[in-house]
Design an enzyme around this catalytic site. Structure first.
Site: not given
Ligand code: MRU
Length: 351
Positions: A49, A51, A94, A241, A251-252
């Site tokens: 996981r 991005a 995804r 993302d 983002n998350k």
């Molecule tokens: O659902 P995830 O855990 O893949 O989401 C990740 C995020 O939202 C991160 O903040 C994003 O990918 C930034 S870099 C790892």
């Protein structure tokens, strides 16, 4: 501290070994992936996981699939047809992180280039996978350095979700400045949101920062306002993302709320991401597809017994979009982009 490799291509080139991020921090479990279904499942269930790591996994998968086809004696045309289908399949795992589509587009482009046979095509995809690996530390090291330059010595930042080495590459994006600071004797303190519902902040960010010797404090997502009101936070640093052409950033889930609060309390809000996360084809955040996940992640996943009536409806968007006007700067490997982002991001992408 020993660096953890989020994914690597195994000897022989037909499979990959990943760290299963769903099992951290309690246990360090490695898993082998070789079939399209195994790669799809690892991405969809968040075993891999973040991005950039999702994009890298897809690129590594394409290299493995090409070698498998060559070993099976497929012709160049058969190999290409198979790879295009496999790329489409992986892309459906995804929707939000553009890095997945970006790396699969690069793989498709390589598939379309002249090659003598399936073996040569497999070699080109393998070379590209190694190119990603070889460049990681240069890209993320540069993002971390630019990010650190924005912070005063001894600053305290707040972060949401996990944008560290596991989700990116060493030393990560949003966590890079703190990890680099610790390595260079310029300590940065971090408040980490736990990040409901999948707890990437609690499980992964605190784990990675503790391992790197960073002073980290875990809080629940709903404590951000109180912590900012107490003046404990000097800046927010998050990953991304997908970044639209106007700077709107997916983002998350929960990131948008943190940005609203940062704005209210006059705390700078920084987004740190590689250039490949900028999607100029998305004019604004409204064009970014947002993944919706099962309500079980809210109701049952972390509990011994269901934490809500079984029949209750859940809404579980995995990401939200932070309005560009709430973002102080976007940091990539090329430097710091300031508003208006239409201009500054276009320059970054075209450079
Ligand atoms: O659902 P995830 O855990 O893949 O989401 C990740 C995020 O939202 C991160 O903040 C994003 O990918 C930034 S870099 C790892």
């Amino acid at each position: 501290m020993a660096r953890l490799e989020n994914i690597r291509i195994d000897e022989g080139g037909v499979s990959c070994t990943i760290i299963d991020q769903t099992r951290l921090p309690r246990e360090l479990v490695h898993r082998t992936l070789s079939t399209p279904e195994e790669f799809f499942d690892a991405i969809a269930t968040l075993a891999v996981r973040g991005a950039p790591c999702i994009g890298k996994t897809a690129a590594f998968a394409m290299s493995c699939f090409a070698r498998q086809a060559a070993l099976e004696g497929c012709s160049l045309e058969e190999t290409r047809d198979r790879l295009y289908d496999q790329a489409d399949y992986l892309q459906s795992s995804r929707p939000t992180a553009v890095n997945l589509a970006y790396e699969l587009d690069c793989a498709r482009e390589i598939c379309g280039q002249p090659a003598q046979d399936a073996w040569q095509l497999a070699q080109h995809l393998c070379d590209y996978a190694h190119h990603i690996e070889d460049n990681e530390e240069i890209i993320y090291g540069s993002i971390a350095r630019f990010g650190l330059s924005l912070l005063n010595p001894g600053a305290t930042i707040l972060t949401h979700c996990n944008a560290g080495p596991l989700g990116c590459g060493w030393p990560g994006t949003a966590l890079g400045p703190a990890i680099l600071g610790a390595a260079e004797g310029k300590p940065i303190k971090v408040y980490a949101d736990e990040t409901r519902p999948l707890l990437q902040g609690a499980r992964l960010t605190t784990f990675e920062l503790s391992q790197a010797g960073v002073d980290v404090t875990l809080i629940c997502d709903n404590m951000v306002a109180a912590v900012m009101a107490q003046g404990k936070i000097d800046a927010v640093m998050v990953g991304a993302d997908r970044i639209a052409a106007n700077g709107d950033t997916a983002n998350k889930i929960g990131t948008f709320g943190v940005a609203v609060l940062a704005n209210h309390f006059d705390v700078p809000f920084y987004v740190l991401a590689p250039k490949s996360t900028i999607d100029i084809a998305c004019a604004t955040g409204e064009d970014i597809p947002i993944e919706e996940r099962s309500g079980d992640e809210i109701k049952t996943m972390w509990y011994e017994q269901p934490m809500a009536p079984e029949e209750v409806r859940c809404y579980n968007p995995a990401f939200d979009v932070t309005d560009a006007k709430l973002i102080s700067a976007i940091i990539t490997e090329d430097g710091v982009a300031y508003p208006p982002f239409e201009d500054s991001l276009r320059k970054v992408v075209c450079s």
